[in-house]
Scaffold this motif. Sequence first.
Motif, mmCIF file in Angstrom:
data_model
loop_
_atom_site.group_PDB
_atom_site.id
_atom_site.type_symbol
_atom_site.label_atom_id
_atom_site.label_comp_id
_atom_site.label_asym_id
_atom_site.label_seq_id
_atom_site.Cartn_x
_atom_site.Cartn_y
_atom_site.Cartn_z
ATOM 1 N N LEU A 18 0.815 -1.214 0.000
ATOM 2 C CA LEU A 18 0.000 0.000 0.000
ATOM 3 C C LEU A 18 0.851 1.267 0.000
ATOM 4 O O LEU A 18 0.380 2.354 -0.345
ATOM 5 C CB LEU A 18 -0.910 0.015 1.231
ATOM 6 C CG LEU A 18 -2.101 -0.945 1.220
ATOM 7 C CD1 LEU A 18 -2.787 -0.942 2.579
ATOM 8 C CD2 LEU A 18 -3.087 -0.560 0.124
ATOM 9 N N VAL A 21 0.662 3.432 -3.176
ATOM 10 C CA VAL A 21 -0.557 4.239 -3.311
ATOM 11 C C VAL A 21 -0.465 5.461 -2.412
ATOM 12 O O VAL A 21 -0.819 6.583 -2.808
ATOM 13 C CB VAL A 21 -1.794 3.396 -2.952
ATOM 14 C CG1 VAL A 21 -3.035 4.279 -2.868
ATOM 15 C CG2 VAL A 21 -2.008 2.297 -3.992
ATOM 16 N N VAL A 25 -0.627 9.590 -3.189
ATOM 17 C CA VAL A 25 -1.503 10.544 -2.501
ATOM 18 C C VAL A 25 -0.672 11.682 -1.910
ATOM 19 O O VAL A 25 -1.038 12.861 -2.006
ATOM 20 C CB VAL A 25 -2.314 9.842 -1.400
ATOM 21 C CG1 VAL A 25 -3.103 10.852 -0.574
ATOM 22 C CG2 VAL A 25 -3.264 8.811 -2.016
ATOM 23 N N SER A 206 -4.725 14.957 3.773
ATOM 24 C CA SER A 206 -4.295 13.749 3.071
ATOM 25 C C SER A 206 -2.770 13.647 3.027
ATOM 26 O O SER A 206 -2.199 12.554 3.152
ATOM 27 C CB SER A 206 -4.863 13.724 1.650
ATOM 28 O OG SER A 206 -4.435 14.857 0.920
ATOM 29 N N SER A 210 -0.536 10.801 4.762
ATOM 30 C CA SER A 210 0.428 10.072 3.941
ATOM 31 C C SER A 210 1.798 10.051 4.607
ATOM 32 O O SER A 210 2.465 9.010 4.659
ATOM 33 C CB SER A 210 0.532 10.705 2.550
ATOM 34 O OG SER A 210 -0.691 10.642 1.867
ATOM 35 N N SER A 251 -2.601 -4.511 -7.196
ATOM 36 C CA SER A 251 -4.033 -4.674 -6.923
ATOM 37 C C SER A 251 -4.593 -3.461 -6.172
ATOM 38 O O SER A 251 -5.697 -2.996 -6.475
ATOM 39 C CB SER A 251 -4.276 -5.963 -6.131
ATOM 40 O OG SER A 251 -3.534 -5.967 -4.926
ATOM 41 N N SER A 252 -3.856 -2.935 -5.193
ATOM 42 C CA SER A 252 -4.349 -1.782 -4.440
ATOM 43 C C SER A 252 -4.385 -0.531 -5.311
ATOM 44 O O SER A 252 -5.295 0.300 -5.187
ATOM 45 C CB SER A 252 -3.479 -1.541 -3.206
ATOM 46 O OG SER A 252 -2.139 -1.251 -3.568
ATOM 47 N N SER A 253 -3.413 -0.405 -6.216
ATOM 48 C CA SER A 253 -3.409 0.751 -7.116
ATOM 49 C C SER A 253 -4.584 0.688 -8.084
ATOM 50 O O SER A 253 -5.209 1.707 -8.394
ATOM 51 C CB SER A 253 -2.087 0.808 -7.885
ATOM 52 O OG SER A 253 -2.009 1.974 -8.664
ATOM 53 N N TRP A 255 -7.441 -0.888 -7.487
ATOM 54 C CA TRP A 255 -8.688 -0.776 -6.720
ATOM 55 C C TRP A 255 -8.906 0.635 -6.207
ATOM 56 O O TRP A 255 -10.005 1.202 -6.306
ATOM 57 C CB TRP A 255 -8.637 -1.767 -5.553
ATOM 58 C CG TRP A 255 -9.857 -1.733 -4.672
ATOM 59 C CD1 TRP A 255 -11.162 -1.606 -5.066
ATOM 60 C CD2 TRP A 255 -9.883 -1.808 -3.240
ATOM 61 N NE1 TRP A 255 -11.995 -1.606 -3.965
ATOM 62 C CE2 TRP A 255 -11.243 -1.733 -2.836
ATOM 63 C CE3 TRP A 255 -8.905 -1.958 -2.270
ATOM 64 C CZ2 TRP A 255 -11.625 -1.787 -1.505
ATOM 65 C CZ3 TRP A 255 -9.291 -2.017 -0.937
ATOM 66 C CH2 TRP A 255 -10.638 -1.924 -0.563
ATOM 67 N N LEU A 256 -7.856 1.261 -5.654
ATOM 68 C CA LEU A 256 -8.009 2.557 -4.993
ATOM 69 C C LEU A 256 -7.813 3.747 -5.929
ATOM 70 O O LEU A 256 -8.419 4.800 -5.722
ATOM 71 C CB LEU A 256 -7.017 2.666 -3.828
ATOM 72 C CG LEU A 256 -7.211 1.644 -2.696
ATOM 73 C CD1 LEU A 256 -6.057 1.742 -1.699
ATOM 74 C CD2 LEU A 256 -8.543 1.856 -1.996
ATOM 75 N N LEU A 257 -6.966 3.578 -6.948
ATOM 76 C CA LEU A 257 -6.658 4.705 -7.832
ATOM 77 C C LEU A 257 -7.131 4.499 -9.266
ATOM 78 O O LEU A 257 -6.976 5.389 -10.098
ATOM 79 C CB LEU A 257 -5.138 4.966 -7.839
ATOM 80 C CG LEU A 257 -4.497 5.299 -6.489
ATOM 81 C CD1 LEU A 257 -2.988 5.477 -6.659
ATOM 82 C CD2 LEU A 257 -5.115 6.551 -5.882
ATOM 83 N N GLU A 259 -5.841 2.478 -11.436
ATOM 84 C CA GLU A 259 -4.700 2.314 -12.347
ATOM 85 C C GLU A 259 -4.997 1.214 -13.368
ATOM 86 O O GLU A 259 -5.411 0.116 -13.011
ATOM 87 C CB GLU A 259 -3.441 1.966 -11.556
ATOM 88 C CG GLU A 259 -2.213 1.747 -12.426
ATOM 89 C CD GLU A 259 -0.973 1.400 -11.603
ATOM 90 O OE1 GLU A 259 -0.082 0.727 -12.137
ATOM 91 O OE2 GLU A 259 -0.904 1.813 -10.417
#
Length: 298
Positions: A18, A21, A25, A206, A210, A251-253, A255-257, A259
């Motif tokens: 993570l 990501v 941010v 944010s 971060s 996967s997190s990029s 899902w969250l961004l 990408e």
Amino acid sequence: MSPKDLLLALVVIVAWGLNFVVIKVGLDGLPPMLLGALRFALVAFPAALFIRRPKLPWRWLLAYGATISLGQFAFLFEAMAHGMPPGLASLVLQSQAFFTLFFAALFLRERLRPASVLGLLVAAGGLAMIGLEGDHVTPMLALLLTLCAGAMWAMGNIITRRFGNVDLVALVVWGALVPPLPFLALSWWLEGQARIVDSLLNIHLSSLLSLAYLAFIATMLGYGLWSTLLSRYPAGKVAPFSLLVPVVGLSSSAWLLGERLGPLQWAGGALVMVGLLINVFGPRLFSGRAAGRATPSR
């Protein structure tokens, strides 16, 4: 590995995956060199007041801080500021494994194993495929900067081989004393006084969150748990878990961004992962086959 320690390993992998990501941010509100200065200032202060300095000469602490802390993250943050997608960054940064092999052969006269050479060639093919589609999705400059980050990480790995057994958390904390001032000087030079002042005066929540994540979760917690695992198990049993970092990063990029990578980049990323797997597990397979051939039949 016990279920409890397996859970600790997964916590580290998620925290580090993570991390990319969170860097993205953070870069939305802070310029890259200033982000680096603030991140390592938070790691070093006040932790260095409570954690005993590792028993190393200052020159080695400076070398460690200049490569793994300053060099790696200066290039990585700049790459992501120039358009390197977070998930892809988590994958390309693993090129450090192959730079480490090259530097070890060059500076330590270590012999390259056949499995390592094969893994290097496979991963190099994957990086070439990523680069072919770079002009459409990822700027070539960003890709090259990420490779430079991997090279600096690898140089730091070569330096740490001279340390022997050392408290990893203490090394990270005291090594973090090195980057803040150079990062600040780079920020002053590349980003300018006006941008620094404006970023600090108008810093967003944010960006603060971060910074807290990068300093306390990814660095302090991550390396603290990793050090605990290395103290309980052989490095060869713990290190392969790091191969999951790009999986979490990608996967997190996505899902969250949101990408999205092109077909060549997915194919190239798969080849890089195969190359890493060959590098980690190939020597055992090669040696096992060789032992099997050498065993007389009965």
